[in-house]
Design a protein around this motif. Sequence first.
Motif, short mmCIF file in Angstrom:
data_model
loop_
_atom_site.label_atom_id
_atom_site.label_comp_id
_atom_site.label_asym_id
_atom_site.label_seq_id
_atom_site.Cartn_x
_atom_site.Cartn_y
_atom_site.Cartn_z
N GLU A 103 12.79 6.76 -5.55
CA GLU A 103 14.07 6.93 -4.89
C GLU A 103 15.08 5.96 -5.51
N THR A 104 16.28 6.43 -5.77
CA THR A 104 17.31 5.59 -6.37
C THR A 104 18.50 5.44 -5.44
N GLY A 105 19.24 4.36 -5.60
CA GLY A 105 20.41 4.11 -4.78
C GLY A 105 21.28 3.05 -5.43
N THR A 106 22.19 2.50 -4.67
CA THR A 106 23.07 1.44 -5.16
C THR A 106 23.06 0.28 -4.18
N GLY A 107 23.37 -0.89 -4.67
CA GLY A 107 23.42 -2.07 -3.82
C GLY A 107 24.04 -3.23 -4.56
N THR A 108 23.91 -4.41 -3.98
CA THR A 108 24.40 -5.63 -4.63
C THR A 108 23.27 -6.65 -4.69
N LYS A 109 23.44 -7.62 -5.58
CA LYS A 109 22.42 -8.64 -5.75
C LYS A 109 23.09 -9.96 -6.09
N ASP A 110 22.62 -11.02 -5.46
CA ASP A 110 23.12 -12.36 -5.76
C ASP A 110 22.32 -12.96 -6.91
N ALA A 159 0.80 -1.22 0.00
CA ALA A 159 0.00 0.00 0.00
C ALA A 159 0.83 1.27 0.00
N THR A 160 2.16 1.17 0.10
CA THR A 160 2.97 2.38 0.21
C THR A 160 4.14 2.45 -0.77
N HIS A 161 4.90 1.35 -0.94
CA HIS A 161 6.07 1.43 -1.80
C HIS A 161 6.45 0.07 -2.37
N TYR A 162 7.13 0.12 -3.51
CA TYR A 162 7.52 -1.09 -4.24
C TYR A 162 8.95 -0.91 -4.73
N SER A 163 9.78 -1.95 -4.59
CA SER A 163 11.20 -1.85 -4.93
C SER A 163 11.58 -2.81 -6.06
N TRP A 164 12.60 -2.41 -6.82
CA TRP A 164 13.19 -3.28 -7.84
C TRP A 164 14.63 -2.81 -8.08
N ASP A 165 15.33 -3.47 -8.99
CA ASP A 165 16.70 -3.08 -9.26
C ASP A 165 16.97 -3.09 -10.76
N SER A 166 18.18 -2.68 -11.12
CA SER A 166 18.52 -2.48 -12.53
C SER A 166 18.64 -3.77 -13.32
N ARG A 167 18.62 -4.92 -12.65
CA ARG A 167 18.67 -6.19 -13.37
C ARG A 167 17.28 -6.64 -13.81
N VAL A 168 16.26 -5.94 -13.39
CA VAL A 168 14.88 -6.30 -13.73
C VAL A 168 14.52 -5.67 -15.08
N PRO A 169 13.97 -6.45 -16.03
CA PRO A 169 13.56 -5.87 -17.30
C PRO A 169 12.59 -4.71 -17.09
N ASN A 170 12.74 -3.65 -17.88
CA ASN A 170 11.95 -2.42 -17.81
C ASN A 170 12.29 -1.55 -16.60
N THR A 194 27.68 -12.37 -7.20
CA THR A 194 27.24 -11.11 -6.60
C THR A 194 27.61 -9.96 -7.53
N VAL A 195 26.60 -9.17 -7.90
CA VAL A 195 26.82 -8.07 -8.85
C VAL A 195 26.32 -6.76 -8.25
N ASP A 196 26.89 -5.65 -8.75
CA ASP A 196 26.44 -4.33 -8.34
C ASP A 196 25.18 -3.96 -9.13
N VAL A 197 24.23 -3.31 -8.44
CA VAL A 197 22.99 -2.91 -9.10
C VAL A 197 22.59 -1.50 -8.66
N LEU A 198 21.79 -0.86 -9.47
CA LEU A 198 21.08 0.34 -9.06
C LEU A 198 19.76 -0.08 -8.45
N THR A 199 19.35 0.58 -7.40
CA THR A 199 18.09 0.23 -6.74
C THR A 199 17.05 1.33 -6.96
N TYR A 200 15.78 0.93 -6.99
CA TYR A 200 14.68 1.86 -7.21
C TYR A 200 13.58 1.55 -6.19
N ARG A 201 12.98 2.59 -5.65
CA ARG A 201 11.82 2.41 -4.77
C ARG A 201 10.76 3.44 -5.15
N ALA A 202 9.62 2.97 -5.63
CA ALA A 202 8.51 3.86 -5.98
C ALA A 202 7.60 4.02 -4.76
#
Length: 325
Positions: free
Chosen positions: A63-70, A24-35, A110-118
Amino acid sequence: MTAWLMYLGKDPKRVGGGYDDNSATHYSWDSRVPNATSVRVGDRIVLWDGESSLGLSVIETIETGTGTKDLSSCPKCGKADIAPRKTMTPTYRCWTKECRAEFDRPAVETVDVLTYRARYEAGWIDLHGHLTAPELRALCEEKKSQNALRRLHWDEFRARVESGRNATPLSVIDRAEDVIAGGHAESVVRVRKGQPAFRAALLTTFGEVCAFTGSMPATVLEAAHLYSYAKKSVHHASGGLLLRRDVHRLFDLGEIAIDPHTLTLDVAASTRAYPVYDRLHGRPLTVPVDAGHRKWLAKHWDMHRGSLVAIPAQTTGLLDPVTAQ
């Protein structure tokens, strides 16, 4: 503006991805996700859990940021099309047609990714169970897509939601889009100047109280201007109230207005379709207001509800929120 169907369920890839979500408030994804980079502020989003719809809203901020993903993959072919099996061994199987390997442990990188939170909580409309998974897939531009972010045929989706057994009006979405598209770009810098002090002054005056819903933790209370700050760029002493975030947005949209004569809440018919807001209709303000507040409330009412006769002049003191008429 684009409409998206966004997956928020218990798929192992999503759960294992460590995403921070609240439907009901926010949804997250990262740069490895299509679209990943195609989603924009102002886009409409529909959330589902893989079985049925959860709700919809309009994106207010990203909101954007950086992180890692397995990243897990098949140790034989290197493809990521793998899934764990609950009752069979080996635990994993590769679903790539040319491979079909079975194994107990996937290869992990483990790879570096950009993170997104709408963020989109102010315009959230609960549609839990309104549409089934097959109905939602049929409304996607690519009906066989398995992506977490899928483009949606908005006009067809809206027609489906606003008709039938569980018909739900979506006019709030239109108003939210107008505010996001027309007001944010101009005011994003100016609105922050002096805002902490303005909010602190309101907390001193009213305490931890939402003027519409009553006592609330300070962390959920926002300083709401009773006029367009983007146009005036001034924090008037009697020009604000503390409001919970969701009712603040509805007030900005005109879906909630205050009758300046009776100081009672008037909730628009489209918003009264939701019980949580229908219960507010006709209720008095929960805090006292003075003549300055009433002046700004009258202007807001005139903008969203039509003209009223002049408000009697009040020069001193605070007005009781229940008995002031």
